[in-house]
Design an enzyme around this catalytic site. Sequence first.
Site, PDB file in Angstrom:
ATOM      1  N   GLY A 150      39.075  44.374  32.206  1.00 55.00           N
ATOM      2  CA  GLY A 150      39.215  43.857  33.570  1.00 55.00           C
ATOM      3  C   GLY A 150      40.293  44.595  34.339  1.00 55.00           C
ATOM      4  O   GLY A 150      41.059  43.988  35.085  1.00 55.00           O
ATOM      5  N   SER A 178      39.901  46.832  36.709  1.00 53.72           N
ATOM      6  CA  SER A 178      39.491  47.430  37.981  1.00 53.72           C
ATOM      7  C   SER A 178      40.266  46.885  39.173  1.00 53.72           C
ATOM      8  O   SER A 178      40.334  47.518  40.216  1.00 53.72           O
ATOM      9  CB  SER A 178      37.987  47.223  38.195  1.00 53.72           C
ATOM     10  OG  SER A 178      37.672  45.844  38.189  1.00 53.72           O
ATOM     11  N   ARG A 179      40.827  45.701  39.032  1.00 50.29           N
ATOM     12  CA  ARG A 179      41.535  45.108  40.189  1.00 50.29           C
ATOM     13  C   ARG A 179      42.531  44.052  39.719  1.00 50.29           C
ATOM     14  O   ARG A 179      42.670  43.827  38.512  1.00 50.29           O
ATOM     15  CB  ARG A 179      40.523  44.478  41.152  1.00 50.29           C
ATOM     16  CG  ARG A 179      39.717  43.374  40.482  1.00 50.29           C
ATOM     17  CD  ARG A 179      38.798  42.699  41.475  1.00 50.29           C
ATOM     18  NE  ARG A 179      38.362  41.421  40.943  1.00 50.29           N
ATOM     19  CZ  ARG A 179      37.093  41.056  40.830  1.00 50.29           C
ATOM     20  NH1 ARG A 179      36.139  41.873  41.216  1.00 50.29           N
ATOM     21  NH2 ARG A 179      36.785  39.868  40.357  1.00 50.29           N
ATOM     22  N   VAL A 215      32.527  42.420  28.245  1.00 55.50           N
ATOM     23  CA  VAL A 215      33.254  42.087  27.005  1.00 55.50           C
ATOM     24  C   VAL A 215      32.597  40.964  26.208  1.00 55.50           C
ATOM     25  O   VAL A 215      32.918  40.774  25.036  1.00 55.50           O
ATOM     26  CB  VAL A 215      34.741  41.740  27.275  1.00 55.50           C
ATOM     27  CG1 VAL A 215      35.509  42.943  27.776  1.00 55.50           C
ATOM     28  CG2 VAL A 215      34.880  40.553  28.217  1.00 55.50           C
ATOM     29  N   ASN A 274      42.425  41.030  29.359  1.00 53.42           N
ATOM     30  CA  ASN A 274      42.696  40.438  30.668  1.00 53.42           C
ATOM     31  C   ASN A 274      41.422  39.979  31.378  1.00 53.42           C
ATOM     32  O   ASN A 274      41.483  39.120  32.254  1.00 53.42           O
ATOM     33  CB  ASN A 274      43.449  41.487  31.519  1.00 53.42           C
ATOM     34  CG  ASN A 274      43.412  41.169  32.991  1.00 53.42           C
ATOM     35  OD1 ASN A 274      44.186  40.348  33.467  1.00 53.42           O
ATOM     36  ND2 ASN A 274      42.498  41.788  33.737  1.00 53.42           N
ATOM     37  N   SER A 334      46.263  31.217  30.620  1.00 52.50           N
ATOM     38  CA  SER A 334      46.542  30.591  31.918  1.00 52.50           C
ATOM     39  C   SER A 334      47.299  29.288  31.683  1.00 52.50           C
ATOM     40  O   SER A 334      47.117  28.651  30.639  1.00 52.50           O
ATOM     41  CB  SER A 334      45.219  30.281  32.622  1.00 52.50           C
ATOM     42  OG  SER A 334      45.434  29.401  33.708  1.00 52.50           O
ATOM     43  N   TYR A 385      37.026  26.737  31.742  1.00 50.97           N
ATOM     44  CA  TYR A 385      38.113  27.735  31.839  1.00 50.97           C
ATOM     45  C   TYR A 385      39.327  27.302  31.010  1.00 50.97           C
ATOM     46  O   TYR A 385      39.884  28.101  30.239  1.00 50.97           O
ATOM     47  CB  TYR A 385      38.479  27.881  33.315  1.00 50.97           C
ATOM     48  CG  TYR A 385      39.503  28.944  33.647  1.00 50.97           C
ATOM     49  CD1 TYR A 385      39.144  30.290  33.715  1.00 50.97           C
ATOM     50  CD2 TYR A 385      40.824  28.594  33.928  1.00 50.97           C
ATOM     51  CE1 TYR A 385      40.083  31.264  34.064  1.00 50.97           C
ATOM     52  CE2 TYR A 385      41.763  29.558  34.270  1.00 50.97           C
ATOM     53  CZ  TYR A 385      41.389  30.894  34.329  1.00 50.97           C
ATOM     54  OH  TYR A 385      42.329  31.846  34.676  1.00 50.97           O
ATOM     55  N   LYS A 417      40.884  29.217  27.799  1.00 48.66           N
ATOM     56  CA  LYS A 417      42.269  29.716  27.825  1.00 48.66           C
ATOM     57  C   LYS A 417      43.101  29.051  26.725  1.00 48.66           C
ATOM     58  O   LYS A 417      43.992  29.696  26.153  1.00 48.66           O
ATOM     59  CB  LYS A 417      42.887  29.484  29.209  1.00 48.66           C
ATOM     60  CG  LYS A 417      42.223  30.305  30.329  1.00 48.66           C
ATOM     61  CD  LYS A 417      42.301  31.802  30.072  1.00 48.66           C
ATOM     62  CE  LYS A 417      41.956  32.645  31.285  1.00 48.66           C
ATOM     63  NZ  LYS A 417      41.927  34.083  30.990  1.00 48.66           N
ATOM     64  N   ILE A 444      48.436  33.157  40.887  1.00 47.24           N
ATOM     65  CA  ILE A 444      48.739  34.551  41.228  1.00 47.24           C
ATOM     66  C   ILE A 444      47.794  34.982  42.351  1.00 47.24           C
ATOM     67  O   ILE A 444      46.589  34.684  42.305  1.00 47.24           O
ATOM     68  CB  ILE A 444      48.570  35.479  39.993  1.00 47.24           C
ATOM     69  CG1 ILE A 444      49.338  34.948  38.772  1.00 47.24           C
ATOM     70  CG2 ILE A 444      48.974  36.921  40.328  1.00 47.24           C
ATOM     71  CD1 ILE A 444      50.853  34.843  38.927  1.00 47.24           C
TER      72      ILE A 444
HETATM   73  P1  NAI Z   1      40.011  39.098  39.152  1.00 48.35           P
HETATM   74  O1  NAI Z   1      38.804  38.239  39.357  1.00 48.35           O
HETATM   75  O2  NAI Z   1      40.674  39.717  40.330  1.00 48.35           O
HETATM   76  O3  NAI Z   1      39.702  40.257  38.080  1.00 48.35           O
HETATM   77  C1  NAI Z   1      38.978  39.996  36.923  1.00 48.35           C
HETATM   78  C2  NAI Z   1      38.709  41.282  36.197  1.00 48.35           C
HETATM   79  O4  NAI Z   1      37.919  40.961  35.042  1.00 48.35           O
HETATM   80  C3  NAI Z   1      37.916  42.287  37.009  1.00 48.35           C
HETATM   81  O5  NAI Z   1      38.420  43.585  36.745  1.00 48.35           O
HETATM   82  C4  NAI Z   1      36.484  42.171  36.446  1.00 48.35           C
HETATM   83  O6  NAI Z   1      35.786  43.403  36.519  1.00 48.35           O
HETATM   84  C5  NAI Z   1      36.786  41.804  34.998  1.00 48.35           C
HETATM   85  N1  NAI Z   1      35.697  41.106  34.325  1.00 48.35           N
HETATM   86  C6  NAI Z   1      35.122  39.927  34.668  1.00 48.35           C
HETATM   87  N2  NAI Z   1      34.133  39.631  33.808  1.00 48.35           N
HETATM   88  C7  NAI Z   1      34.075  40.629  32.909  1.00 48.35           C
HETATM   89  C8  NAI Z   1      33.256  40.917  31.780  1.00 48.35           C
HETATM   90  N3  NAI Z   1      32.283  40.087  31.390  1.00 48.35           N
HETATM   91  N4  NAI Z   1      33.491  42.074  31.085  1.00 48.35           N
HETATM   92  C9  NAI Z   1      34.448  42.922  31.466  1.00 48.35           C
HETATM   93  N5  NAI Z   1      35.260  42.708  32.516  1.00 48.35           N
HETATM   94  C10 NAI Z   1      35.073  41.596  33.228  1.00 48.35           C
HETATM   95  O7  NAI Z   1      41.027  38.161  38.351  1.00 48.35           O
HETATM   96  P2  NAI Z   1      42.605  38.175  38.178  1.00 48.35           P
HETATM   97  O8  NAI Z   1      43.159  37.110  39.029  1.00 48.35           O
HETATM   98  O9  NAI Z   1      43.152  39.541  38.261  1.00 48.35           O
HETATM   99  O10 NAI Z   1      42.690  37.620  36.677  1.00 48.35           O
HETATM  100  C11 NAI Z   1      42.928  38.419  35.539  1.00 48.35           C
HETATM  101  C12 NAI Z   1      43.143  37.482  34.362  1.00 48.35           C
HETATM  102  O11 NAI Z   1      44.232  36.602  34.628  1.00 48.35           O
HETATM  103  C13 NAI Z   1      41.944  36.600  34.049  1.00 48.35           C
HETATM  104  O12 NAI Z   1      41.788  36.465  32.670  1.00 48.35           O
HETATM  105  C14 NAI Z   1      42.341  35.274  34.668  1.00 48.35           C
HETATM  106  O13 NAI Z   1      41.700  34.202  34.044  1.00 48.35           O
HETATM  107  C15 NAI Z   1      43.828  35.269  34.418  1.00 48.35           C
HETATM  108  N6  NAI Z   1      44.573  34.375  35.283  1.00 48.35           N
HETATM  109  C16 NAI Z   1      44.582  34.559  36.647  1.00 48.35           C
HETATM  110  C17 NAI Z   1      45.297  33.670  37.437  1.00 48.35           C
HETATM  111  C18 NAI Z   1      45.355  33.817  38.919  1.00 48.35           C
HETATM  112  O14 NAI Z   1      45.949  32.931  39.561  1.00 48.35           O
HETATM  113  N7  NAI Z   1      44.820  34.854  39.517  1.00 48.35           N
HETATM  114  C19 NAI Z   1      46.019  32.535  36.868  1.00 48.35           C
HETATM  115  C20 NAI Z   1      45.957  32.454  35.447  1.00 48.35           C
HETATM  116  C21 NAI Z   1      45.243  33.341  34.694  1.00 48.35           C
END
Ligand code: NAI
Length: 246
Positions: free
Chosen positions: A11, A13-14, A63, A89, A141, A154, A158, A187
């Site tokens: 994950g 990419s962003r 994944v 991630n 999380s 979720y 987690k 975040i």
């Molecule tokens: P995001 O939605 O911006 O990015 C998610 C990333 O995961 C993307 O790069 C996407 O391509 C990748 N992804 C999704 N499904 C996938 C799959 N099946 N196989 C491979 N890659 C996959 O999310 P964000 O906010 O950057 O979150 C990253 C991590 O942090 C996640 O695990 C999320 O649960 C966790 N998190 C985020 C919080 C937040 O407030 N943004 C809070 C707590 C945890």
Amino acid sequence: MSIPRTALITGGSRGIGRAIALALSVHAQQIAIFYAGNQQAAEQTVSLLTLQGVQAMCLCCDVSDPVKVKEAVQQVRAAFGPIGILVNNAGINKDGLTLRMTPQDFDSVLQVNLAGAFHCIQACYRDMMQARWGRILNITSVAGLMGNPGQANYASAKAGLVGLTKTIARELATRGVTCNAIAPGFIDTDMTQTMDEKTLAAAMQQVPMGHMGKAEDIASAAAFLCSEAAGYITGAVLQVDGGMYM
Ligand code: NAI
């Protein structure tokens, strides 16, 4: 000069994953990222890493599919050598109150967030064991620690990641491999941008610091846990949440 190392961030990419990849350029000379579908964003992360003097590659790899994960990890290994740092991630959410949540939505969130991390750990396990050095970091999380209405899937995934983290930490403790988790609070990323103003204001009431964190707040903690300096820390869950859960 640090030892040449390969890092893999799922994950990447962003959002948080991209910020972690950029922060890890201090500890890894080769960095690979997995992404789900947005090739343009993934290639942008690769360009940013290249600008930082790192050899980088991106692979579209779901994944939740163990066969694809094995193949993609093998591609990384062929290009960059054994994987020394793995950051799980990749994550998705499909929120809904329990009475309305479909079994499919429950299952798919577990498959990506929890089983996905397991598949990646399994694919990289031998590399780290043989090198007698490794860093595994799972992004969980606060929802997995305290629960959250509307997130049965979720929060379960987690929370499961915490058990997985501690198990891997124990399995690999004598091999120089650490396994830790970071539990972010709210975040500012694409994942939280869908929240309306009212929900966001209510969420901020739960955060003693009163504001959202940035992806870089998670990345700096991740860089530390993946560094040499964190060699005696394993099985830990580090909260980066503005004091939300304590
Ligand atoms: P995001 O939605 O911006 O990015 C998610 C990333 O995961 C993307 O790069 C996407 O391509 C990748 N992804 C999704 N499904 C996938 C799959 N099946 N196989 C491979 N890659 C996959 O999310 P964000 O906010 O950057 O979150 C990253 C991590 O942090 C996640 O695990 C999320 O649960 C966790 N998190 C985020 C919080 C937040 O407030 N943004 C809070 C707590 C945890």
